[in-house]
Design a protein around this motif. Structure first.
Motif, mmCIF file in Angstrom:
data_model
loop_
_atom_site.group_PDB
_atom_site.id
_atom_site.type_symbol
_atom_site.label_atom_id
_atom_site.label_comp_id
_atom_site.label_asym_id
_atom_site.label_seq_id
_atom_site.Cartn_x
_atom_site.Cartn_y
_atom_site.Cartn_z
ATOM 1 N N ASN A 161 0.849 -1.190 0.000
ATOM 2 C CA ASN A 161 0.000 0.000 0.000
ATOM 3 C C ASN A 161 0.885 1.240 0.000
ATOM 4 O O ASN A 161 1.445 1.620 1.034
ATOM 5 N N LEU A 162 1.022 1.851 -1.166
ATOM 6 C CA LEU A 162 1.846 3.052 -1.303
ATOM 7 C C LEU A 162 0.959 4.247 -1.661
ATOM 8 O O LEU A 162 1.286 5.050 -2.531
ATOM 9 N N SER A 163 -0.167 4.357 -0.973
ATOM 10 C CA SER A 163 -1.123 5.422 -1.262
ATOM 11 C C SER A 163 -0.744 6.750 -0.609
ATOM 12 O O SER A 163 -1.370 7.778 -0.865
ATOM 13 N N GLU A 164 0.276 6.728 0.243
ATOM 14 C CA GLU A 164 0.775 7.938 0.886
ATOM 15 C C GLU A 164 2.266 8.078 0.581
ATOM 16 O O GLU A 164 2.910 7.105 0.161
ATOM 17 N N PRO A 165 2.833 9.269 0.769
ATOM 18 C CA PRO A 165 4.269 9.436 0.530
ATOM 19 C C PRO A 165 5.084 8.391 1.283
ATOM 20 O O PRO A 165 4.865 8.158 2.473
ATOM 21 N N THR A 166 5.999 7.739 0.559
ATOM 22 C CA THR A 166 6.724 6.589 1.092
ATOM 23 C C THR A 166 8.200 6.689 0.740
ATOM 24 O O THR A 166 8.556 7.046 -0.380
ATOM 25 N N ASP A 167 9.054 6.350 1.687
ATOM 26 C CA ASP A 167 10.485 6.307 1.423
ATOM 27 C C ASP A 167 10.813 5.107 0.543
ATOM 28 O O ASP A 167 10.326 3.994 0.786
ATOM 29 N N ILE A 168 11.631 5.323 -0.480
ATOM 30 C CA ILE A 168 12.049 4.267 -1.400
ATOM 31 C C ILE A 168 13.561 4.321 -1.562
ATOM 32 O O ILE A 168 14.214 5.269 -1.112
ATOM 33 N N GLU A 169 14.118 3.300 -2.222
ATOM 34 C CA GLU A 169 15.569 3.232 -2.419
ATOM 35 C C GLU A 169 16.006 3.740 -3.786
ATOM 36 O O GLU A 169 17.173 4.100 -3.972
ATOM 37 N N PHE A 170 15.085 3.738 -4.742
ATOM 38 C CA PHE A 170 15.436 4.061 -6.133
ATOM 39 C C PHE A 170 14.520 5.151 -6.662
ATOM 40 O O PHE A 170 13.297 5.058 -6.541
ATOM 41 N N CYS A 171 15.113 6.169 -7.241
ATOM 42 C CA CYS A 171 14.347 7.251 -7.850
ATOM 43 C C CYS A 171 14.522 7.198 -9.362
ATOM 44 O O CYS A 171 15.624 7.369 -9.873
ATOM 45 N N THR A 172 13.441 6.943 -10.080
ATOM 46 C CA THR A 172 13.524 6.828 -11.528
ATOM 47 C C THR A 172 13.997 8.115 -12.190
ATOM 48 O O THR A 172 13.584 9.211 -11.814
ATOM 49 N N GLY A 173 14.860 7.964 -13.185
ATOM 50 C CA GLY A 173 15.350 9.122 -13.917
ATOM 51 C C GLY A 173 14.351 9.698 -14.887
ATOM 52 O O GLY A 173 14.599 10.746 -15.490
ATOM 53 N N CYS A 174 13.187 9.040 -15.049
ATOM 54 C CA CYS A 174 12.220 9.555 -16.024
ATOM 55 C C CYS A 174 11.529 10.822 -15.532
ATOM 56 O O CYS A 174 11.062 11.626 -16.332
ATOM 57 N N PHE A 175 11.460 11.019 -14.197
ATOM 58 C CA PHE A 175 10.822 12.230 -13.671
ATOM 59 C C PHE A 175 11.064 12.316 -12.164
ATOM 60 O O PHE A 175 10.546 11.513 -11.406
ATOM 61 N N PHE A 176 11.852 13.290 -11.759
ATOM 62 C CA PHE A 176 12.044 13.521 -10.327
ATOM 63 C C PHE A 176 12.444 14.971 -10.100
ATOM 64 O O PHE A 176 12.836 15.691 -11.019
ATOM 65 N N GLY A 177 12.333 15.379 -8.839
ATOM 66 C CA GLY A 177 12.683 16.742 -8.487
ATOM 67 C C GLY A 177 13.576 16.785 -7.264
ATOM 68 O O GLY A 177 13.681 15.803 -6.507
ATOM 69 N N ALA A 178 14.198 17.933 -7.064
ATOM 70 C CA ALA A 178 15.090 18.131 -5.923
ATOM 71 C C ALA A 178 15.373 19.615 -5.779
ATOM 72 O O ALA A 178 15.108 20.413 -6.690
ATOM 73 N N SER A 179 15.917 19.970 -4.659
ATOM 74 C CA SER A 179 16.460 21.317 -4.501
ATOM 75 C C SER A 179 17.615 21.475 -5.491
ATOM 76 O O SER A 179 18.478 20.594 -5.595
ATOM 77 N N THR A 180 17.620 22.573 -6.223
ATOM 78 C CA THR A 180 18.698 22.801 -7.185
ATOM 79 C C THR A 180 20.046 22.852 -6.478
ATOM 80 O O THR A 180 21.046 22.312 -6.973
ATOM 81 N N GLU A 181 20.065 23.471 -5.316
ATOM 82 C CA GLU A 181 21.298 23.556 -4.541
ATOM 83 C C GLU A 181 21.829 22.164 -4.219
ATOM 84 O O GLU A 181 23.038 21.909 -4.294
#
Length: 254
Positions: A161-181
């Protein structure tokens, strides 16, 4: 507040117009300033002509194909924004929510997050089986063999059940965000990879830096996925080579 986005293209004439249009439509008339940058890796089709029809977009034309990570890093080093998003040329927004704004708000509320990625859908609106664990022998190799689809489901955590924000190990390069800094601090993608696994490597470095990677399912994007390695021997061996680079660097995890 300033938000930027980068897309690296190479012969993406079939998807890039929809991608750009959906992004510009969703980000107009918002409380933040948005700028989209496109780095073209010497496309031989109509990609550059299509991108040139959008005067709002900053187009960088390379004279050779230097790979996915190189193009994004070129932009990340130069942007002057508060938050930055890496976006594939086959991504499109659904116009239902402020996709970027929502993820940025969550990043602002949780300063310990390194990377954030939304729910990724296939064109038929089913959730795409994007990995959420880091690469391993069983997930990356055995999970692709006939009769081992259950491993792929575990790799992408489809039965949780990942219906809420969940910590994961892998972030897909197809679409992600971050602080520019933070992206500048961690120096974006590793130059060791031409294509494939640069997102796995980035995810590993972010986690080792003590930052979180969060799957944020409250916003969605469509990924018109057409992975090269499923269609050609060249693409497959390129994918395999990247995996070997990753495992040699980070260890042969079973």
């Amino acid at each position: 507040m300033k938000i930027s986005g980068s897309i690296v293209t190479y012969n993406n004439s079939e998807t890039i117009e929809k991608c750009i249009s959906s992004i510009l439509e969703e980000t107009k008339d918002k409380s933040y300033d948005f700028k989209l940058y496109i780095y073209d890796n010497a496309s031989s089709d109509d990609t550059v002509d299509i991108v040139s029809r959008f005067p709002e977009v900053k187009l960088i034309k390379a004279d050779k194909n230097s790979g996915f990570g190189h193009g994004h890093n070129y932009i990340i080093r130069r942007v002057r924004s508060d938050y930055h998003f890496v976006i594939n040329p086959d991504i499109s927004f659904l116009q239902q929510k402020d996709t970027l704004g929502e993820m940025v708000s969550y990043l602002q509320e949780h300063k310990d997050i390194g990377l954030i990625t939304p729910k990724i859908l296939s064109p038929d609106m089913t959730e795409q089986a994007i990995p959420k664990y880091g690469p391993s022998i069983r997930f990356s190799f055995i999970g692709n063999l006939p009769g081992f689809k259950w491993l792929r489901r575990k790799y992408s955590r489809q039965d949780e059940n990942l219906s809420e924000p969940t910590d994961i190990e892998f972030c897909t390069g197809c679409f992600f965000g971050a602080s520019t800094e933070y992206l500048k601090y961690i120096r974006g993608f590793s130059s060791s990879y031409f294509l494939y696994c640069e997102d796995s490597d980035l995810s590993k470095r972010v986690l080792l830096d003590g930052r979180r990677i969060v799957y944020y399912p409250y916003v969605e994007a469509v990924h018109n996925w057409n992975r090269e390695n499923t269609h050609s021997a060249k693409g497959f061996f390129r994918f395999l080579r990247s995996l070997l680079i990753y495992f040699r660097k980070w260890g042969w995890v079973i």
